[in-house]
Design a protein around this motif. Structure first.
Motif, PDB file in Angstrom:
ATOM      1  N   VAL A   1       0.829  -1.200   0.000  1.00 19.63           N
ATOM      2  CA  VAL A   1       0.000   0.000   0.000  1.00 19.63           C
ATOM      3  C   VAL A   1       0.867   1.254   0.000  1.00 19.63           C
ATOM      4  N   ASP A   2       1.958   1.231   0.755  1.00 14.77           N
ATOM      5  CA  ASP A   2       2.846   2.388   0.819  1.00 14.77           C
ATOM      6  C   ASP A   2       3.479   2.663  -0.539  1.00 14.77           C
ATOM      7  N   LEU A   3       3.887   1.602  -1.233  1.00 18.84           N
ATOM      8  CA  LEU A   3       4.485   1.773  -2.555  1.00 18.84           C
ATOM      9  C   LEU A   3       3.470   2.291  -3.567  1.00 18.84           C
ATOM     10  N   ALA A   4       2.207   1.905  -3.404  1.00 16.81           N
ATOM     11  CA  ALA A   4       1.184   2.313  -4.363  1.00 16.81           C
ATOM     12  C   ALA A   4       0.646   3.709  -4.101  1.00 16.81           C
ATOM     13  N   SER A   5       0.924   4.280  -2.930  1.00 20.51           N
ATOM     14  CA  SER A   5       0.318   5.542  -2.522  1.00 20.51           C
ATOM     15  C   SER A   5       1.285   6.701  -2.685  1.00 20.51           C
ATOM     16  N   GLY A   6       0.720   7.878  -2.832  1.00 16.69           N
ATOM     17  CA  GLY A   6       1.526   9.079  -2.951  1.00 16.69           C
ATOM     18  C   GLY A   6       0.802  10.118  -3.783  1.00 16.69           C
ATOM     19  N   ASP A   7       1.554  11.115  -4.248  1.00 15.30           N
ATOM     20  CA  ASP A   7       0.951  12.144  -5.095  1.00 15.30           C
ATOM     21  C   ASP A   7       0.369  11.541  -6.366  1.00 15.30           C
ATOM     22  N   TYR A   8       1.035  10.503  -6.873  1.00 20.82           N
ATOM     23  CA  TYR A   8       0.517   9.765  -8.026  1.00 20.82           C
ATOM     24  C   TYR A   8       0.267   8.336  -7.567  1.00 20.82           C
ATOM     25  N   SER A   9      -0.990   7.995  -7.310  1.00 20.90           N
ATOM     26  CA  SER A   9      -1.334   6.682  -6.769  1.00 20.90           C
ATOM     27  C   SER A   9      -1.627   5.709  -7.904  1.00 20.90           C
ATOM     28  N   ILE A  10      -1.258   4.437  -7.665  1.00 16.29           N
ATOM     29  CA  ILE A  10      -1.555   3.366  -8.609  1.00 16.29           C
ATOM     30  C   ILE A  10      -2.178   2.222  -7.829  1.00 16.29           C
ATOM     31  N   GLY A  11      -2.748   1.259  -8.503  1.00 16.97           N
ATOM     32  CA  GLY A  11      -3.370   0.126  -7.836  1.00 16.97           C
ATOM     33  C   GLY A  11      -2.349  -0.783  -7.185  1.00 16.97           C
ATOM     34  N   LEU A  12      -2.825  -1.593  -6.246  1.00 17.16           N
ATOM     35  CA  LEU A  12      -1.926  -2.519  -5.565  1.00 17.16           C
ATOM     36  C   LEU A  12      -1.330  -3.536  -6.534  1.00 17.16           C
TER      37      LEU A  12
ATOM     38  N   LEU B   1      15.533  16.592  13.468  1.00 21.54           N
ATOM     39  CA  LEU B   1      15.208  16.207  14.840  1.00 21.54           C
ATOM     40  C   LEU B   1      13.815  15.611  14.987  1.00 21.54           C
ATOM     41  N   LEU B   2      12.924  15.880  14.058  1.00 22.18           N
ATOM     42  CA  LEU B   2      11.568  15.353  14.144  1.00 22.18           C
ATOM     43  C   LEU B   2      11.436  13.959  13.551  1.00 22.18           C
ATOM     44  N   GLY B   3      12.504  13.413  13.007  1.00 22.59           N
ATOM     45  CA  GLY B   3      12.456  12.080  12.432  1.00 22.59           C
ATOM     46  C   GLY B   3      11.789  12.091  11.078  1.00 22.59           C
ATOM     47  N   ASN B   4      12.575  12.180  10.024  1.00 21.81           N
ATOM     48  CA  ASN B   4      12.043  12.425   8.690  1.00 21.81           C
ATOM     49  C   ASN B   4      12.438  11.302   7.741  1.00 21.81           C
ATOM     50  N   LEU B   5      11.457  10.668   7.095  1.00 19.85           N
ATOM     51  CA  LEU B   5      11.711   9.620   6.111  1.00 19.85           C
ATOM     52  C   LEU B   5      11.758  10.153   4.683  1.00 19.85           C
ATOM     53  N   ASN B   6      11.333  11.374   4.471  1.00 17.77           N
ATOM     54  CA  ASN B   6      11.259  11.924   3.120  1.00 17.77           C
ATOM     55  C   ASN B   6      12.640  11.976   2.469  1.00 17.77           C
ATOM     56  N   GLY B   7      12.706  11.484   1.247  1.00 17.89           N
ATOM     57  CA  GLY B   7      13.940  11.568   0.479  1.00 17.89           C
ATOM     58  C   GLY B   7      15.018  10.584   0.880  1.00 17.89           C
TER      59      GLY B   7
ATOM     60  N   LEU C   1       3.176   6.001   5.524  1.00 19.36           N
ATOM     61  CA  LEU C   1       1.969   6.004   4.698  1.00 19.36           C
ATOM     62  C   LEU C   1       1.059   7.182   5.052  1.00 19.36           C
ATOM     63  N   LEU C   2       0.884   7.432   6.350  1.00 25.56           N
ATOM     64  CA  LEU C   2       0.046   8.554   6.776  1.00 25.56           C
ATOM     65  C   LEU C   2       0.642   9.885   6.319  1.00 25.56           C
TER      66      LEU C   2
ATOM     67  N   VAL D   1      -2.360  11.221   4.115  1.00 27.77           N
ATOM     68  CA  VAL D   1      -3.371  11.855   4.968  1.00 27.77           C
ATOM     69  C   VAL D   1      -2.923  13.216   5.470  1.00 27.77           C
ATOM     70  N   LEU D   2      -1.718  13.277   6.007  1.00 26.78           N
ATOM     71  CA  LEU D   2      -1.249  14.507   6.636  1.00 26.78           C
ATOM     72  C   LEU D   2      -0.754  15.505   5.604  1.00 26.78           C
ATOM     73  N   PRO D   3      -0.675  16.779   5.978  1.00 23.60           N
ATOM     74  CA  PRO D   3      -0.168  17.785   5.037  1.00 23.60           C
ATOM     75  C   PRO D   3       1.260  17.465   4.603  1.00 23.60           C
ATOM     76  N   THR D   4       1.589  17.904   3.409  1.00 23.66           N
ATOM     77  CA  THR D   4       2.921  17.651   2.856  1.00 23.66           C
ATOM     78  C   THR D   4       4.000  18.231   3.766  1.00 23.66           C
ATOM     79  N   GLY D   5       5.024  17.427   4.008  1.00 19.98           N
ATOM     80  CA  GLY D   5       6.150  17.882   4.814  1.00 19.98           C
ATOM     81  C   GLY D   5       6.099  17.489   6.268  1.00 19.98           C
ATOM     82  N   VAL D   6       4.979  16.918   6.740  1.00 19.99           N
ATOM     83  CA  VAL D   6       4.912  16.476   8.138  1.00 19.99           C
ATOM     84  C   VAL D   6       5.821  15.256   8.308  1.00 19.99           C
ATOM     85  N   PRO D   7       6.786  15.292   9.228  1.00 18.24           N
ATOM     86  CA  PRO D   7       7.708  14.171   9.384  1.00 18.24           C
ATOM     87  C   PRO D   7       7.074  12.998  10.108  1.00 18.24           C
ATOM     88  N   ALA D   8       7.636  11.811   9.866  1.00 17.27           N
ATOM     89  CA  ALA D   8       7.094  10.590  10.455  1.00 17.27           C
ATOM     90  C   ALA D   8       7.207  10.585  11.969  1.00 17.27           C
TER      91      ALA D   8
END
Length: 357
Positions: A39-50, A207-213, A320-321, A325-332
């Protein structure tokens, strides 16, 4: 061969008793993790099916989807899985050897020590203080990830020195760990106050724990540490089981108590430091996950494999959240803190009622 709810596993001359319920819960967790990763791989700004995500990952029949999944999303999801597994195993080890559900790398100050070292790399040379600038300049030669790794080890060493009084008392270990963490946090804030605004912004994101990039260069060090630490942790299981009976009983059973405690803490610190070095502090993962796994499996101590699996599930859920779900840029780290903080309050209230009864 099974005995009650236990199965005997023999490999050569060695044998282990494998709890069937723990095995079933762990396998269910693996299935959940596979679903969450898909689900995580399929989700994002451009979503595709599982199904399309799985085909792109395994077959690569669609070049556009294969590029999206393999090059952009898979590295970040892999980092989430590895970091969650490392933190889950680290928390299970610390809570087992300390015999205290409050004992985890973030509560004991290990992650705060890693964060302090990382901030010294990011902002130490512009903090305006000669000592901080000198240390920050030295750590900058190491790089962010190695410096965070070294900071976690230094915090653990300080914790061991301060907590040692002819042995390690679990309550004293937690109290001193909280003090070490608070000290590291205060020093981190002092450095940020004196640093330039650009460095502060960079440090706060980390410091907030970021997975982006996050990419493969972040995944490989965690994978190496995890591949070495998990088999070694399995070798410690018998000694850790004996420690659950108390220090005197463990010594009577032939356990080298001090050496086992030192090796267990070192393994847990290496795992936590590697995770923090990759993505920053993801608070409460190592604290919450082992207790969830303990209650699901019904074992006498936090299970190692199940803690790894559910730690990976929690961090992938956070990723995934943040994507969907959350606004862009919110860290994990914000998501894991929102999950873990209420549990910490509940555990403290529960412990207080138990002592009052």
């Amino acid at each position: 061969m099974s005995t009650g709810h236990l199965a005997t596993v023999r490999v050569g001359g060695a044998s282990w008793l494998l709890p069937l319920r723990a095995l079933a819960v762990t396998l269910a967790g693996v299935a959940l993790l596979v679903l969450l990763v898909t689900v995580d791989l399929a989700s994002g700004d451009y979503s595709i099916g599982l199904g399309a995500a799985l085909r792109a990952l395994v077959l690569g029949d669609d070049p556009a989807h294969a590029l999206l999944i393999r090059e952009f999303r898979l590295p970040q999801t892999t980092v989430a899985v590895l970091v969650g597994a490392a933190l889950g195993l680290s928390g299970a080890l610390t809570q087992t050897f300390a015999r205290n559900p409050l004992a985890s790398p973030d509560i004991l100050g290990v992650t705060r020590g890693a964060a302090l070292a990382a901030v010294l790399v990011i902002a130490g040379t512009t903090s305006g203080g000669y000592g901080a600038g000198l240390i920050g300049g030295g750590l900058q030669r190491l790089g962010l990830a190695p410096a965070a790794f070294a900071g976690g080890l230094a915090a653990a060493a300080l914790l061991w020195i301060l907590a040692w009084r002819r042995g390690l008392d679990p309550q004293r270990l937690v109290l001193i760990g909280i003090a070490v963490g608070a000290t590291c946090t205060a020093l981190t804030h002092w450095i940020l106050v004196r640093a330039s605004i650009d460095d502060v912004a960079s440090a706060q994101v980390w410091l907030l724990g970021n997975l982006n990039g996050r990419g493969w260069d972040h995944a490989v060090p965690v994978a190496v540490v995890l591949a070495a630490a998990f088999p070694f942790s399995l070798l410690l299981i018998r000694h850790l089981n004996a420690i659950q009976l108390g220090d005197d009983t463990a010594r009577g059973l032939g356990v080298a108590l001090q050496r086992t405690q030192a090796l267990t803490l070192l393994t847990a610190v290496l795992l936590a430091a590697a995770a923090v070095a990759a993505v920053g502090p993801l608070d409460f993962v190592a604290f919450v996950v082992p207790q969830i796994a303990l209650r699901l499996t019904g074992t006498s101590r936090p299970p190692l494999a199940a803690s790894m699996v559910f730690g990976a599930c929690l961090v992938v859920i956070a990723d995934l959240l943040c994507r969907t779900v959350l606004p862009t840029g919110v860290p994990a780290g914000v998501v894991t803190a929102c999950i873990g903080a209420p549990y910490l309050i509940w555990l403290l209230l529960r412990t207080n009622r138990r002592h009052s009864a």
